[in-house]
Motif scaffolding. Structure first.
Motif, mmCIF file in Angstrom:
data_model
loop_
_atom_site.group_PDB
_atom_site.id
_atom_site.type_symbol
_atom_site.label_atom_id
_atom_site.label_comp_id
_atom_site.label_asym_id
_atom_site.label_seq_id
_atom_site.Cartn_x
_atom_site.Cartn_y
_atom_site.Cartn_z
ATOM 1 N N CYS A 345 0.840 -1.203 0.000
ATOM 2 C CA CYS A 345 0.000 0.000 0.000
ATOM 3 C C CYS A 345 0.874 1.253 0.000
ATOM 4 C CB CYS A 345 -0.937 0.012 1.208
ATOM 5 S SG CYS A 345 -0.101 -0.014 2.799
ATOM 6 N N GLU A 346 0.296 2.365 -0.455
ATOM 7 C CA GLU A 346 1.011 3.657 -0.372
ATOM 8 C C GLU A 346 0.864 4.221 1.037
ATOM 9 O OE1 GLU A 346 2.837 4.912 -2.921
ATOM 10 O OE2 GLU A 346 2.237 3.263 -4.235
ATOM 11 N N SER A 347 -0.311 4.046 1.607
ATOM 12 C CA SER A 347 -0.551 4.497 2.968
ATOM 13 C C SER A 347 -1.612 3.596 3.576
ATOM 14 C CB SER A 347 -1.021 5.957 2.979
ATOM 15 O OG SER A 347 -2.374 6.018 2.521
ATOM 16 N N PRO A 348 -1.707 3.449 4.876
ATOM 17 C CA PRO A 348 -0.859 4.091 5.890
ATOM 18 C C PRO A 348 0.571 3.546 5.892
ATOM 19 C CG PRO A 348 -2.200 2.390 6.896
ATOM 20 C CD PRO A 348 -2.645 2.474 5.471
ATOM 21 N N LYS A 349 1.461 4.243 6.558
ATOM 22 C CA LYS A 349 2.828 3.747 6.757
ATOM 23 C C LYS A 349 2.767 2.624 7.795
ATOM 24 C CE LYS A 349 4.989 6.269 3.881
ATOM 25 N NZ LYS A 349 4.647 5.500 2.668
ATOM 26 N N LYS A 375 6.276 -6.954 6.832
ATOM 27 C CA LYS A 375 6.958 -5.932 6.048
ATOM 28 C C LYS A 375 5.956 -5.281 5.110
ATOM 29 C CE LYS A 375 9.175 -9.578 3.255
ATOM 30 N NZ LYS A 375 8.000 -10.405 3.236
ATOM 31 N N ALA A 376 6.383 -4.175 4.518
ATOM 32 C CA ALA A 376 5.459 -3.449 3.650
ATOM 33 C C ALA A 376 6.215 -2.888 2.464
ATOM 34 C CB ALA A 376 4.783 -2.324 4.417
ATOM 35 N N THR A 377 5.474 -2.661 1.418
ATOM 36 C CA THR A 377 6.070 -2.027 0.240
ATOM 37 C C THR A 377 5.002 -1.194 -0.443
ATOM 38 O OG1 THR A 377 7.296 -2.406 -1.802
ATOM 39 C CG2 THR A 377 5.548 -3.978 -1.307
ATOM 40 N N THR A 378 5.430 -0.207 -1.211
ATOM 41 C CA THR A 378 4.485 0.491 -2.088
ATOM 42 C C THR A 378 4.660 -0.118 -3.473
ATOM 43 O OG1 THR A 378 6.001 2.170 -2.924
ATOM 44 C CG2 THR A 378 4.934 2.618 -0.793
ATOM 45 N N GLY A 383 -0.593 1.046 -10.467
ATOM 46 C CA GLY A 383 -1.621 0.025 -10.229
ATOM 47 C C GLY A 383 -2.626 0.445 -9.173
ATOM 48 N N PHE A 384 -3.506 -0.497 -8.792
ATOM 49 C CA PHE A 384 -4.613 -0.112 -7.883
ATOM 50 C C PHE A 384 -4.121 0.269 -6.493
ATOM 51 C CE2 PHE A 384 -4.372 -4.731 -7.303
ATOM 52 C CZ PHE A 384 -4.464 -4.878 -5.927
ATOM 53 N N THR A 385 -3.018 -0.360 -6.056
ATOM 54 C CA THR A 385 -2.511 0.030 -4.733
ATOM 55 C C THR A 385 -1.832 1.387 -4.829
ATOM 56 O OG1 THR A 385 -0.548 -1.327 -5.161
ATOM 57 C CG2 THR A 385 -2.274 -2.304 -3.788
ATOM 58 N N GLY A 386 -1.178 1.623 -5.992
ATOM 59 C CA GLY A 386 -0.505 2.908 -6.211
ATOM 60 C C GLY A 386 -1.517 4.051 -6.271
ATOM 61 N N ARG A 387 -2.678 3.776 -6.811
ATOM 62 C CA ARG A 387 -3.735 4.803 -6.881
ATOM 63 C C ARG A 387 -4.531 4.886 -5.582
ATOM 64 N NH1 ARG A 387 -4.150 2.222 -12.006
ATOM 65 N NH2 ARG A 387 -5.859 0.958 -11.189
ATOM 66 N N GLU A 389 -6.529 2.747 -4.243
ATOM 67 C CA GLU A 389 -7.896 2.233 -4.307
ATOM 68 C C GLU A 389 -8.116 1.130 -3.273
ATOM 69 O OE1 GLU A 389 -7.895 3.029 -9.110
ATOM 70 O OE2 GLU A 389 -8.178 0.976 -8.379
ATOM 71 N N GLY A 390 -7.015 0.565 -2.808
ATOM 72 C CA GLY A 390 -7.154 -0.502 -1.822
ATOM 73 C C GLY A 390 -5.791 -0.982 -1.342
ATOM 74 N N ILE A 391 -5.813 -2.033 -0.548
ATOM 75 C CA ILE A 391 -4.579 -2.594 0.018
ATOM 76 C C ILE A 391 -4.522 -4.073 -0.348
ATOM 77 C CG2 ILE A 391 -3.315 -3.111 2.169
ATOM 78 C CD1 ILE A 391 -4.444 -0.644 3.415
#
Ligand code: CTP
Ligand code: MG
Length: 402
Positions: A345-349, A375-378, A383-387, A389-391
């Protein structure tokens, strides 16, 4: 002729099996016949059957039991795909014969194996070599050279221990023994009833058939005494009795644009303008972990166990789904080795909440914190996570099952 039980063929040759389990275990001297006693938490018979059922060439398996032990048998074999058991007889030979007769539809050249329930350490590789040998030979047995020195004697009386026996050339005969069906039926029909036969290749030799010897392993010993049972328990609990299995999970939930936060990830509520949309609490990370665990034990997926169409899961804390998957592993006497999750996801951190998430997942799964990694990544705004729209979340889990 001698063969070594090491290789398996590309395509498994078909075979049938009779497992004799109708004895009373007199030399064990326990309340329950030895084949129904537990080693590594499960009955001896179950270990034996599971090893046969794992053989790709197996076309049919009949277990021979004493009908007086039916309740013990049912408990020991619960959940295994088996036909109704066959009634045994007073001697091992009678029990074997009943098992053979129950396969009356077989033809002369079909391969049939006879195995003692009390030998749970048999391996699919050894079975495959025996089955193969019946392409060439009429009968075959596993056997190991006798290692100890031998003498006649009486355990209670030293003075009676006199005559030595030269162990050179002596073999300890094991099971399984493999036969062409017609060969072993003929051998049984010709057998001298005065002889107490404990070995079916003995019957085949007496009837004039050649018996091939396949070198076996001492580990395939027959559990006979209480001492043997203890050794079998230790051996079965050893690491090679646990299989390592891996499962993966992937899930996506969209943000509910009209509903405010927080988002729940790995069981932790994190501030965010929008929550995730879903039938339950939409904890995308716990769903991915649940699927990974179900995958590792070949138990399908979360949707199959908790259909989103079922109102009872509405708004539910996804910790419930995860704890149910953990329970399924525990029911199989399995253990979780580790879980690794990637939240996309882009957010939340995720960083500031990582430790709390790790603790919560460990708590739900009843494992140590260092068995869980978050762990997490953007996706670099693509794509849809970048926009946003969701996680999405991915998980991988390793478990050990007996
Ligand atoms: N067996 C059988 N029917 C019998 C006797 C034995 O099916 N009438 C089976 C046993 O259940 C075992 C295998 O044959 O899996 C080998 O026999 P053994 O080790 O002698 O088992 P038990 O006869 O049960 O033990 P004991 O001789 O100590 O009574
Ligand atoms: Mg016996």
């Amino acid at each position: 002729m001698e063969k070594t039980a090491t290789k398996t063929k590309d395509k498994a040759a078909p075979f049938y099996a009779v497992i004799v389990a109708a004895g009373s275990g007199a030399r064990m001297g326990a309340d329950v016949p030895k084949q129904y006693m537990n080693i590594a938490g499960r009955p001896v018979l179950r270990h034996t059957l599971e090893r046969f059922l794992a053989c790709p060439g197996l076309r049919g398996i009949h277990v021979v039991i004493n009908p007086a032990h039916r309740a013990l048998y049912d408990a020991a074999t619960a959940g295994l795909a088996l036909p109704a058991p066959i009634n045994g007889g007073d001697t091992r030979k009678d029990s074997v014969f009943n098992g053979l007769e129950s396969f009356s539809k077989l033809t002369y050249n079909d391969t049939i194996l006879i195995h003692d329930a009390a030998r749970p350490f048999i391996t699919p590789a050894e079975i495959a070599v025996l089955v193969d040998s019946i392409q060439t030979y009429e009968a075959a047995t596993l056997a190991v050279p006798v290692a100890d020195s031998l003498r006649h004697g009486d355990q209670q009386d030293d003075a009676k221990a006199r005559a030595f026996v030269d162990r050179k050339g002596l073999l300890a005969i094991q099971t399984p023994q493999a036969f062409r069906y017609g060969v072993i039926m003929e051998s049984h029909n010709k057998a001298d009833p005065a002889n107490e036969w404990t070995d079916d290749t003995g019957l085949a030799s007496a009837a004039g058939f050649d018996v091939a010897v396949v070198t076996g392993k001492r580990q395939n010993f027959k559990i006979t005494t209480a001492d043997d049972l203890e050794m079998a328990d230790n051996l079965m609990r050893g690491t090679d009795s646990m299989r390592t299995r891996t499962g993966m999970g992937f899930d996506v939930h969209a943000f509910a644009q009209i509903m405010g936060g927080p988002v729940r990830l790995c069981g932790v509520d994190v501030d965010h303008p929008h929550r995730l949309y879903g039938h339950s609490d939409a904890d995308v990370a716990l769903h991915a972990i649940t699927d990974a665990l179900l995958g590792a034990i070949a138990a399908g997926d979360i949707g199959e166990h908790f259909p989103p169409t079922d109102p009872q899961w509405k708004g539910l804390d996804s910790a419930y789904f995860l704890s149910e998957a953990v329970r399924m592993i525990t029911d199989k006497k399995g253990e979780i080795v580790n879980i690794d999750v990637t939240i996309i996801c882009e957010s939340p951190k995720i960083g500031p909440h990582r430790a709390k998430m790790q603790e919560r997942v460990a708590e739900i799964c009843n494992i140590a914190v260092d068995q869980v990694n978050i762990k997490a990544t953007t996706t670099e705004k693509m794509g849809f996570t970048g926009r946003e729209e969701g996680i999405a979340a991915q998980a991988i889990a390793t478990v050990q099952v007996p």
